[in-house]
Design a protein around this motif. Structure first.
Motif, mmCIF file in Angstrom:
data_model
loop_
_atom_site.group_PDB
_atom_site.id
_atom_site.type_symbol
_atom_site.label_atom_id
_atom_site.label_comp_id
_atom_site.label_asym_id
_atom_site.label_seq_id
_atom_site.Cartn_x
_atom_site.Cartn_y
_atom_site.Cartn_z
ATOM 1 N N HIS A 35 0.860 -1.180 0.000
ATOM 2 C CA HIS A 35 0.000 0.000 0.000
ATOM 3 C C HIS A 35 0.898 1.232 0.000
ATOM 4 C CE1 HIS A 35 -3.338 -2.606 1.003
ATOM 5 N NE2 HIS A 35 -2.582 -3.122 1.962
ATOM 6 N N THR A 36 1.007 1.894 -1.151
ATOM 7 C CA THR A 36 1.853 3.073 -1.259
ATOM 8 C C THR A 36 1.138 4.257 -0.629
ATOM 9 O OG1 THR A 36 2.728 2.221 -3.325
ATOM 10 C CG2 THR A 36 3.121 4.537 -2.851
ATOM 11 N N VAL A 37 1.796 4.855 0.362
ATOM 12 C CA VAL A 37 1.197 5.980 1.076
ATOM 13 C C VAL A 37 2.317 6.901 1.561
ATOM 14 C CG1 VAL A 37 1.145 4.726 3.254
ATOM 15 C CG2 VAL A 37 -0.440 6.586 2.904
ATOM 16 N N ALA A 38 2.035 8.194 1.608
ATOM 17 C CA ALA A 38 3.021 9.173 2.049
ATOM 18 C C ALA A 38 3.027 9.278 3.575
ATOM 19 C CB ALA A 38 2.711 10.544 1.450
ATOM 20 N N ARG A 39 4.175 9.688 4.125
ATOM 21 C CA ARG A 39 4.299 9.817 5.574
ATOM 22 C C ARG A 39 3.362 10.884 6.123
ATOM 23 N NH1 ARG A 39 9.161 12.455 6.900
ATOM 24 N NH2 ARG A 39 7.849 14.198 7.391
ATOM 25 N N CYS A 40 3.213 11.990 5.408
ATOM 26 C CA CYS A 40 2.347 13.068 5.892
ATOM 27 C C CYS A 40 0.896 12.604 5.960
ATOM 28 C CB CYS A 40 2.490 14.311 5.022
ATOM 29 S SG CYS A 40 2.108 14.056 3.286
ATOM 30 N N THR A 41 0.491 11.723 5.051
ATOM 31 C CA THR A 41 -0.863 11.174 5.087
ATOM 32 C C THR A 41 -1.043 10.287 6.301
ATOM 33 O OG1 THR A 41 -0.914 11.208 2.675
ATOM 34 C CG2 THR A 41 -2.565 9.863 3.780
ATOM 35 N N VAL A 42 -0.047 9.461 6.595
ATOM 36 C CA VAL A 42 -0.108 8.594 7.772
ATOM 37 C C VAL A 42 -0.143 9.434 9.042
ATOM 38 C CG1 VAL A 42 1.103 6.819 9.087
ATOM 39 C CG2 VAL A 42 1.021 6.670 6.606
ATOM 40 N N GLU A 43 0.670 10.490 9.095
ATOM 41 C CA GLU A 43 0.674 11.364 10.265
ATOM 42 C C GLU A 43 -0.700 12.002 10.470
ATOM 43 O OE1 GLU A 43 3.735 14.160 9.395
ATOM 44 O OE2 GLU A 43 5.324 12.853 10.173
#
Length: 59
Positions: A35-43
């Motif tokens: 699952h490709t996801v950005a760190r800022c989205t996870v934060e």
């Protein structure tokens, strides 16, 4: 729509790892699972869920 799916995945990874992981490690684990996801989205999603990793060391 993707945020709801990611919220479920983030909480699964977070609880599977004894509620210790911060956003960087959650992101790495999600990327390992495909699952490709950005760190800022996870934060952002972790903040919305009200979860945070364990704090170690001195405060």
């Amino acid at each position: 729509m993707r945020d709801t799916e990611l919220r479920e995945l983030i909480s699964e990874v977070y609880h599977a790892n004894f509620r210790v992981y911060w956003a960087r490690k959650v992101r790495r684990e999600l990327n390992r699972q495909g699952h490709t996801v950005a760190r800022c989205t996870v934060e952002r999603l972790m903040r919305e869920l009200g979860i945070a990793g364990a704090v170690r060391g001195r405060r």
